[in-house]
Every structure is written in C-alpha cells, then in structure tokens.
Design a protein around this motif. Structure first.
Motif, PDB file in Angstrom:
ATOM      1  N   PRO A  96     -26.819  48.673 -19.341  1.00 46.02           N
ATOM      2  CA  PRO A  96     -26.337  49.815 -18.549  1.00 46.02           C
ATOM      3  C   PRO A  96     -24.831  49.804 -18.328  1.00 46.02           C
ATOM      4  CG  PRO A  96     -28.318  48.894 -17.566  1.00 46.02           C
ATOM      5  CD  PRO A  96     -27.902  47.946 -18.657  1.00 46.02           C
ATOM      6  N   ALA A  97     -24.242  48.606 -18.170  1.00 47.68           N
ATOM      7  CA  ALA A  97     -22.800  48.525 -17.912  1.00 47.68           C
ATOM      8  C   ALA A  97     -21.991  49.106 -19.068  1.00 47.68           C
ATOM      9  CB  ALA A  97     -22.396  47.073 -17.669  1.00 47.68           C
ATOM     10  N   GLU A  98     -22.491  48.940 -20.292  1.00 49.52           N
ATOM     11  CA  GLU A  98     -21.801  49.494 -21.459  1.00 49.52           C
ATOM     12  C   GLU A  98     -21.753  51.011 -21.372  1.00 49.52           C
ATOM     13  OE1 GLU A  98     -23.793  48.079 -24.911  1.00 49.52           O
ATOM     14  OE2 GLU A  98     -23.431  45.967 -24.482  1.00 49.52           O
ATOM     15  N   ALA A  99     -22.862  51.606 -20.920  1.00 50.82           N
ATOM     16  CA  ALA A  99     -22.923  53.060 -20.795  1.00 50.82           C
ATOM     17  C   ALA A  99     -21.945  53.563 -19.737  1.00 50.82           C
ATOM     18  CB  ALA A  99     -24.345  53.496 -20.454  1.00 50.82           C
ATOM     19  N   THR A 109     -26.923  59.773 -22.379  1.00 48.22           N
ATOM     20  CA  THR A 109     -27.821  58.624 -22.432  1.00 48.22           C
ATOM     21  C   THR A 109     -28.569  58.525 -21.102  1.00 48.22           C
ATOM     22  OG1 THR A 109     -27.984  56.300 -23.098  1.00 48.22           O
ATOM     23  CG2 THR A 109     -26.285  56.839 -21.490  1.00 48.22           C
ATOM     24  N   THR A 110     -29.628  57.737 -21.101  1.00 47.13           N
ATOM     25  CA  THR A 110     -30.375  57.461 -19.878  1.00 47.13           C
ATOM     26  C   THR A 110     -30.723  55.970 -19.883  1.00 47.13           C
ATOM     27  OG1 THR A 110     -32.697  57.708 -20.559  1.00 47.13           O
ATOM     28  CG2 THR A 110     -31.461  59.731 -20.186  1.00 47.13           C
ATOM     29  N   ALA A 111     -31.427  55.541 -18.838  1.00 44.89           N
ATOM     30  CA  ALA A 111     -31.702  54.111 -18.692  1.00 44.89           C
ATOM     31  C   ALA A 111     -33.072  53.686 -19.200  1.00 44.89           C
ATOM     32  CB  ALA A 111     -31.552  53.691 -17.228  1.00 44.89           C
ATOM     33  N   VAL A 112     -34.053  54.614 -19.251  1.00 40.65           N
ATOM     34  CA  VAL A 112     -35.406  54.243 -19.680  1.00 40.65           C
ATOM     35  C   VAL A 112     -35.988  55.322 -20.587  1.00 40.65           C
ATOM     36  CG1 VAL A 112     -35.938  52.832 -17.646  1.00 40.65           C
ATOM     37  CG2 VAL A 112     -36.434  55.277 -17.610  1.00 40.65           C
ATOM     38  N   LEU A 117     -34.775  64.255 -20.361  1.00 35.22           N
ATOM     39  CA  LEU A 117     -33.453  64.853 -20.508  1.00 35.22           C
ATOM     40  C   LEU A 117     -33.313  65.551 -21.860  1.00 35.22           C
ATOM     41  CD1 LEU A 117     -30.734  65.455 -19.351  1.00 35.22           C
ATOM     42  CD2 LEU A 117     -29.944  63.180 -20.015  1.00 35.22           C
ATOM     43  N   GLU A 118     -33.809  64.921 -22.921  1.00 30.58           N
ATOM     44  CA  GLU A 118     -33.710  65.556 -24.238  1.00 30.58           C
ATOM     45  C   GLU A 118     -34.507  66.856 -24.275  1.00 30.58           C
ATOM     46  OE1 GLU A 118     -34.143  64.510 -29.005  1.00 30.58           O
ATOM     47  OE2 GLU A 118     -34.623  62.987 -27.495  1.00 30.58           O
ATOM     48  N   GLY A 119     -35.708  66.844 -23.684  1.00 29.52           N
ATOM     49  CA  GLY A 119     -36.516  68.053 -23.633  1.00 29.52           C
ATOM     50  C   GLY A 119     -35.827  69.152 -22.841  1.00 29.52           C
ATOM     51  N   PHE A 120     -35.204  68.785 -21.728  1.00 28.49           N
ATOM     52  CA  PHE A 120     -34.495  69.762 -20.909  1.00 28.49           C
ATOM     53  C   PHE A 120     -33.327  70.374 -21.674  1.00 28.49           C
ATOM     54  CE2 PHE A 120     -30.811  70.596 -18.208  1.00 28.49           C
ATOM     55  CZ  PHE A 120     -31.304  71.635 -17.424  1.00 28.49           C
ATOM     56  N   ILE A 126     -19.282  59.190 -23.739  1.00 29.82           N
ATOM     57  CA  ILE A 126     -20.468  59.977 -23.410  1.00 29.82           C
ATOM     58  C   ILE A 126     -20.078  60.863 -22.233  1.00 29.82           C
ATOM     59  CG2 ILE A 126     -22.200  58.356 -24.287  1.00 29.82           C
ATOM     60  CD1 ILE A 126     -22.655  57.414 -21.410  1.00 29.82           C
ATOM     61  N   GLN A 127     -20.743  61.998 -22.129  1.00 32.47           N
ATOM     62  CA  GLN A 127     -20.360  62.961 -21.093  1.00 32.47           C
ATOM     63  C   GLN A 127     -21.424  63.136 -20.007  1.00 32.47           C
ATOM     64  OE1 GLN A 127     -20.103  63.850 -24.568  1.00 32.47           O
ATOM     65  NE2 GLN A 127     -18.032  62.985 -24.415  1.00 32.47           N
ATOM     66  N   LEU A 128     -22.606  62.551 -20.211  1.00 34.58           N
ATOM     67  CA  LEU A 128     -23.677  62.701 -19.216  1.00 34.58           C
ATOM     68  C   LEU A 128     -24.541  61.447 -19.217  1.00 34.58           C
ATOM     69  CD1 LEU A 128     -25.278  64.465 -17.204  1.00 34.58           C
ATOM     70  CD2 LEU A 128     -26.535  65.394 -19.160  1.00 34.58           C
ATOM     71  N   TYR A 129     -24.791  60.919 -18.026  1.00 34.11           N
ATOM     72  CA  TYR A 129     -25.579  59.697 -17.890  1.00 34.11           C
ATOM     73  C   TYR A 129     -26.606  59.897 -16.780  1.00 34.11           C
ATOM     74  CZ  TYR A 129     -26.411  54.583 -17.665  1.00 34.11           C
ATOM     75  OH  TYR A 129     -26.974  53.328 -17.701  1.00 34.11           O
ATOM     76  N   SER A 130     -27.881  59.804 -17.148  1.00 37.33           N
ATOM     77  CA  SER A 130     -28.979  59.841 -16.177  1.00 37.33           C
ATOM     78  C   SER A 130     -29.415  58.403 -15.944  1.00 37.33           C
ATOM     79  CB  SER A 130     -30.150  60.673 -16.730  1.00 37.33           C
ATOM     80  OG  SER A 130     -31.302  60.500 -15.932  1.00 37.33           O
TER      81      SER A 130
END
Length: 325
Positions: A186-189, A157-160, A167-170, A198-202
């Motif tokens: 954001p706190a939930e993430a 997931t990401t913040a915006v 990130l999805e494109g990458f 989740i395993q990755l957070y930008s």
C-alpha cells in the motif's frame, strides 16, 4: 481374576470411559488457549483491533487469547491455516473482502468456501477515495468529468480484490476508460498517488491518513461507507450521487466448519464481542485506527457478508465477469 468378575470390571471400565467422554464434551468453551489467525500483518488496523479484543477476552474467558499474523496470498494463507488446524480454538480474524472476492480472482481455490462459518462481526474498515492534492480537484464529480474528457488519463488502484471489481465496474458504468495499476505494498501506491502516477486510490483511510491531514499531499473526496464517519468531515459516495461505489469494509471472526465449534461457543463469542465493544476505550482505539465499532452476532455477520457478496456480483456483472469456481 474369576470369570465372573472379569465382565463386571469391563463394564465398569466402559462406563467410566463413557462418563469421561461426556464430561469432555460438556466442558465449557474455551477450555484452553484461543488463537486468532489474522490475514494481515502487524500494525494494520485489524491487527490492532484483534490485540485489543484479545486482551479483554483473555480476562473474560480465563484463557490466553493470542494473535498470530499470517499475511499473504490475499488472505489464503491465513484461511488455510485455520481450516487445516481442525481446532475449535483456532479462529480466523480479519477482513471479509478477500474471501468474498476469491471466486472471481483465483483461478483455483485451495480451500472450500463452505468451510468459512461466520461467528461474530467486530468492526468496519473506513474506506476512502483519495486523489493527489496537487491536482486541485474539488470533488469526485470533477474527477470523473476530467477522466471522461481525457481518455486514458486516469490511473487507479485499490487495496483488495473486491474493491478492484467495484471501482472498475463503476468507472465502466460511467463511460470512463482507465488503467488499473496493481501494487504489492500500500505504501508504494501512496507514493505514486502523491507523485500523480496514479490519480485515484480507494483504500482504508488508515493507509492514506498520514498524508491526508490539512496541508498534506493527499486529498480525500469521499468515504465509501453508506453512512458518514464520525470525526471525518467527508461526504459519502451515495450523498454525492454515486451509490454504486458503496463499500462496507467488514472485519470479523470466522470459524472452520470442520472444527465443529459448538453453537454455544459461537453464541458466547458473539455476545462477548458485543460486551467488550461497549467499553469507551475500545471505541476510541478503533476510531484511532480508522475502524468503525460495529459488533454483531453470527446471524448479523452472515447477513453483512451476504450483502457484500451481492454487491460484488452486481459489479462483476457490469464487467462481464463470472466466478471462476
């Protein structure tokens, strides 16, 4: 009153009215209180920065500078508030990533993007890539290799919106199948990251920092800025060989075109932002909220936004996305 005197009086009144109008036009900006409408809530890094600058600018301008928080709608609420005000003393303060991403994320735009006029760049938000510390991953490369081997394993997931697309494109360019999990808060993430749901957070470093200290439950793999961040011992994604993940989080001041903010006022705002940014206390407070001190005038800010837009367009192209508007 005689017939002769009446035209003379009318002429005098007309000239007085013209003189009054010209005096009003020549009145220096600001001539009354200034309002910064912020697209984020109280306590965010951008909010703290806005209030720091508001305090200093109040002294410089001799007029009160107030901050009004109008969060929600991915920035749309704040943007519309500024446009609808039609007031050159009401300005938007906040991140650019939301409105740069709106053409891709919104089915219908409730505002005209041409209304948004860059005035001054203020700061850059430090964005990091975080993973659960419990996964014991040593690097971003190791995370990507694991994700390739375990198809469908990676949740991210990401913040915006803009970082969503980047990130999805990458990940797609790396041949990785992954699921995008969306969060309202954001706190939930962060909680789900700690629990390995989740395993990755930008996200902005400020969001994960409390859990990313030595011995914490979150591990940081890299910063997405082009250059290393002072005081943060992390490599950039470009250093690691993944320049497609670069992301410069811009925060600045935007005026509504219909407000007719005078050019001289825009130039003054940009110059005063640069002047205030030189205060050591400002740089220290920005750093404490995970922001980079990167002031710029209107032209510099516009160039940064344009670069951000081009990066987004490239990432969107990888996904086969086109602007909806």
């Amino acid at each position: 009153m005689t017939t002769f005197a009446r035209p003379i009086l009318q002429t005098v009144l007309f000239l007085f009215a013209c003189a009054f109008s010209l005096a009003a036009l020549a009145q220096p900006w600001p001539s009354r209180p200034v309002k910064f409408v912020l697209s984020l809530g109280p306590g965010s890094g951008a909010d703290i920065g806005a209030r720091l600058y508001a305090d200093r600018l109040t002294r410089l301008w001799g007029q009160p500078v107030v901050v009004e928080n109008r969060p929600g709608g991915d920035g749309v609420i704040a943007i519309n508030a500024v446009i609808q005000a039609k007031d050159d003393h009401t300005l938007l303060w906040g991140p650019t990533a939301n409105f740069v991403g709106h053409p891709y994320s919104l089915d219908k735009m409730s505002y005209d993007p041409k209304e948004l006029v860059p005035v001054a760049r203020v700061s850059g938000t430090v964005v990091t890539l975080a993973v659960p510390a419990s996964m014991n991953l040593g690097s971003l490369k190791e995370l990507l290799e694991t994700a390739r081997q375990k198809k469908g394993w990676l949740n991210w997931t990401t913040a915006v919106t803009m970082t969503d697309i980047i990130l999805e494109g990458f990940l797609r360019s790396q041949g990785i199948e992954a699921a995008h999990i969306r969060y309202k808060q954001p706190a939930e993430a962060v909680n789900d990251l700690i629990g390995e749901r989740i395993q990755l957070y930008s996200s902005a470093y400020a969001i994960v920092r409390p859990q990313a200290q030595p011995g914490g439950k979150v591990k940081l793999l890299a910063v997405q800025a082009r250059n290393r961040v002072p005081g943060l011992d992390l490599p950039t994604v470009s250093e690691l060989g993944f320049p497609g993940l670069d992301f410069e989080g811009l925060v600045g001041i935007i005026a509504a075109r219909s407000s007719n903010l005078p050019k001289a006022a825009s130039e003054r705002i940009g110059a005063d932002i640069k002047a205030v940014s030189k205060e050591p206390a400002i740089a220290e407070r920005l750093a404490a909220t995970a922001q980079l001190n990167t002031p710029g005038d209107a032209a510099e800010f516009a160039a940064s936004i344009d670069e951000q837009g081009k990066q987004l367009a490239e990432s969107a192209k990888r996904l086969g996305l086109k602007p909806k508007q």
